[in-house]
Design a protein around this motif. Structure first.
Motif, short mmCIF file in Angstrom:
data_model
loop_
_atom_site.label_atom_id
_atom_site.label_comp_id
_atom_site.label_asym_id
_atom_site.label_seq_id
_atom_site.Cartn_x
_atom_site.Cartn_y
_atom_site.Cartn_z
N ALA A 88 0.49 0.45 -4.41
CA ALA A 88 1.75 0.59 -3.77
C ALA A 88 1.77 0.01 -2.47
CB ALA A 88 2.19 1.93 -3.85
N ILE A 89 0.60 0.12 -1.62
CA ILE A 89 0.36 -0.55 -0.26
C ILE A 89 0.73 -1.87 -0.39
CG2 ILE A 89 -0.77 -0.34 1.76
CD1 ILE A 89 -2.00 2.42 1.02
N VAL A 90 -0.19 -2.58 -1.24
CA VAL A 90 0.00 -3.88 -1.08
C VAL A 90 1.28 -4.34 -1.75
CG1 VAL A 90 -0.99 -6.11 -1.88
CG2 VAL A 90 -2.36 -3.80 -1.68
N PHE A 91 1.82 -3.86 -2.57
CA PHE A 91 3.17 -4.23 -3.11
C PHE A 91 3.99 -4.29 -1.86
CE2 PHE A 91 7.29 -3.48 -5.09
CZ PHE A 91 7.18 -4.41 -6.13
N ALA A 92 4.09 -2.84 -1.41
CA ALA A 92 5.19 -2.88 -0.26
C ALA A 92 4.98 -3.79 0.81
CB ALA A 92 4.85 -1.39 0.24
N GLY A 93 3.78 -3.96 1.23
CA GLY A 93 3.53 -5.19 2.33
C GLY A 93 3.92 -6.68 2.19
N VAL A 94 3.87 -6.80 0.77
CA VAL A 94 4.36 -8.18 0.20
C VAL A 94 5.81 -8.17 0.37
CG1 VAL A 94 4.33 -10.06 -1.24
CG2 VAL A 94 2.22 -8.52 -0.77
N VAL A 95 6.40 -7.09 0.09
CA VAL A 95 7.82 -7.14 -0.04
C VAL A 95 8.34 -7.11 1.19
CG1 VAL A 95 9.99 -5.68 -0.47
CG2 VAL A 95 7.99 -5.72 -2.20
N ALA A 130 4.45 -12.13 9.24
CA ALA A 130 5.23 -11.39 8.32
C ALA A 130 4.51 -10.78 7.35
CB ALA A 130 6.42 -12.11 7.41
N LEU A 131 3.51 -11.52 6.53
CA LEU A 131 2.83 -10.85 5.41
C LEU A 131 1.84 -9.93 6.09
CD1 LEU A 131 1.63 -10.91 2.54
CD2 LEU A 131 0.19 -12.73 3.16
N ILE A 132 1.12 -10.31 7.33
CA ILE A 132 0.02 -9.27 7.93
C ILE A 132 0.88 -8.00 8.42
CG2 ILE A 132 -1.39 -9.14 9.71
CD1 ILE A 132 -2.05 -12.47 9.22
N GLY A 133 2.04 -8.37 9.00
CA GLY A 133 2.79 -7.15 9.70
C GLY A 133 3.13 -6.26 8.43
N GLY A 134 3.91 -6.99 7.44
CA GLY A 134 4.07 -6.07 6.15
C GLY A 134 3.06 -5.06 5.71
N VAL A 183 0.23 -4.18 7.12
CA VAL A 183 -0.18 -3.25 8.15
C VAL A 183 0.89 -2.17 8.30
CG1 VAL A 183 -0.39 -2.89 10.51
CG2 VAL A 183 -1.50 -4.78 9.57
N GLY A 184 2.01 -2.61 8.22
CA GLY A 184 2.92 -1.32 8.10
C GLY A 184 3.02 -0.54 7.20
N ALA A 185 2.94 -1.07 5.92
CA ALA A 185 2.79 -0.31 4.71
C ALA A 185 1.42 0.70 4.71
CB ALA A 185 2.70 -1.29 3.51
N THR A 186 0.11 0.24 5.19
CA THR A 186 -0.86 0.90 5.26
C THR A 186 -0.82 1.97 6.05
OG1 THR A 186 -2.15 -1.13 4.92
CG2 THR A 186 -3.46 0.64 5.95
N VAL A 187 -0.17 1.66 7.38
CA VAL A 187 0.17 2.86 8.37
C VAL A 187 0.92 3.82 7.81
CG1 VAL A 187 1.20 3.42 10.70
CG2 VAL A 187 -0.21 1.39 10.35
N ALA A 188 1.98 3.49 6.98
CA ALA A 188 3.00 4.66 6.41
C ALA A 188 2.01 5.35 5.42
CB ALA A 188 4.02 3.83 5.69
N ALA A 189 1.10 4.57 4.73
CA ALA A 189 0.25 5.50 3.76
C ALA A 189 -0.95 6.15 4.34
CB ALA A 189 -0.20 4.53 2.76
N SER A 190 -1.02 6.25 5.65
CA SER A 190 -2.21 6.68 6.39
C SER A 190 -3.58 6.13 6.04
CB SER A 190 -2.15 8.37 6.09
OG SER A 190 -1.03 8.99 6.64
N ALA A 228 9.30 -6.06 12.72
CA ALA A 228 10.29 -5.87 11.61
C ALA A 228 9.66 -6.01 10.06
CB ALA A 228 11.20 -7.19 11.70
N ALA A 229 8.67 -6.86 9.73
CA ALA A 229 8.08 -7.03 8.57
C ALA A 229 7.27 -5.70 8.32
CB ALA A 229 7.27 -8.06 8.43
N GLY A 230 6.69 -5.15 9.36
CA GLY A 230 6.05 -3.89 9.12
C GLY A 230 6.68 -2.70 8.82
N SER A 231 7.91 -2.51 9.40
CA SER A 231 9.02 -1.53 9.34
C SER A 231 9.61 -1.60 7.74
CB SER A 231 10.08 -1.67 10.22
OG SER A 231 9.62 -1.24 11.62
#
Length: 334
Positions: A82-89, A110-114, A116-123, A317-320
């Protein structure tokens, strides 16, 4: 099919969607200067860029390994997918936003930011040291190097050909641009197709379908390369206009110098450092450096400022968007 396989296939599918958007978003990186100087017709330039991306993908293994195993550390299992999927989206959405406004922002960041943002959200565990060394440092240095080398190479071109006839020089440099644009296309493939390959490898490892987080199956090279090439051939005319016409008025010598500098920086980072740098940042800064050799006012700094603003916004932006997407899709990957 097992839930794990379905989840892995979903991540691979969305990664290929990103790959396609990366192609039409970043087509300008390789061909905008050649089109604006009329060295190549648009369709010929796009076809050449697509072929170059396809070839370059097969030389981007080190970049793919960095993206797949050097940025985040995720436990195996469906929830991590789910983290990887969300980051790519997150990366896809930001690509579409910046494409709509014609801003050549970095699909790579954008890919790296997305992610990282999803990973941080998932702790989850973000490898900040790896991001600092492989992403942030090259992100800062590559535009500076592109700007300086663009300036120096253009000065050298002006001095070497100072006695040449302008008409003959323009015709000669149009031919030379065919080679420099091809080199740029291959460098783009080394960098950008490789990032999608890294996401595919990460999905296979996290999903439990391979034990080595650095092993790249051959089909991943071919699939990512083909999709990126297709996206590139679809074109990204809004961004092509921005890079090719709105920063400076390019002639064939300037286009050749900018492409030669940018492709050299891409090759060094992909083959020597394995650093996933931004092709957008590199070519844009090289164009600016070339433009400064005329005079400072030759660069349209207002347009350049908008581009830099998009660069700064890309990570947060991509991370958020990646973080928000994670909360939305997490129940589907339980």
């Amino acid at each position: 099919m097992t839930p794990e396989l379905v989840a892995v296939l979903a991540v691979i599918a969305v990664a290929l969607v990103f790959d396609y958007t990366n192609g039409f978003h970043d087509a300008a990186n390789a061909i905008a200067t050649s089109i604006s100087t009329r060295a190549l017709t648009p369709r010929v330039a796009l076809a050449m860029a697509a072929v170059g991306n396809f070839i370059g993908a097969h030389f981007g293994a080190e970049v793919a390994k960095t993206v797949g195993s050097g940025l985040v550390k995720l436990p195996t299992g469906t929830p991590s997918l789910a983290i990887v999927f969300a980051g790519v989206v997150g990366a896809i959405v930001w690509n579409l936003i910046t494409w709509y406004f014609g801003l050549p922002s970095s699909s790579s960041h954008a890919l790296i930011g997305g992610l990282v943002g999803a990973t941080v959200a998932a702790s989850g565990a973000v490898l900040w040291m790896g991001i600092g060394q492989k992403v942030v440092l090259p992100m800062v240095l590559s535009p500076m190097v592109g700007l300086l080398l663009g300036y120096l190479v253009m000065l050298a071109v002006q001095w070497i050909f100072r006695r040449g006839h302008p008409g003959k020089l323009n015709r000669g440099f149009r031919w030379a641009q065919s080679a420099s644009a091809a080199a740029m296309s291959i460098g783009h493939g080394m960098q950008d197709a490789a990032k999608t390959i890294g996401i595919v490898v990460l999905a296979l490892f996290v999903g439990g379908f391979q034990d080595d987080p650095t092993y790249i199956p051959e089909w991943a090279f071919w699939t990512s390369a083909a999709v990126l090439a297709a996206g590139t051939y679809a074109g990204g005319w809004r961004i092509i206009r921005t890079l090719g016409r709105k920063i400076i008025d390019l002639r064939p010598p300037e286009g050749f110098a900018a492409e030669t500098v940018a492709s050299s920086v891409l090759y060094f980072n992909a083959l020597v450092l394995g650093a996933p740098i931004s092709t957008t940042h590199t070519i844009t800064s090289a164009i600016m450096g070339v433009g400064v050799t005329k005079r400072l006012s030759a660069v349209r700094w207002g347009v350049a400022g908008n581009i830099v603003g998009a660069w700064i916004l890309t990570f947060p932006a991509a991370g958020s968007i990646g973080a928000l997407t994670y909360f939305l899709v997490r129940p589907l990957f339980s």
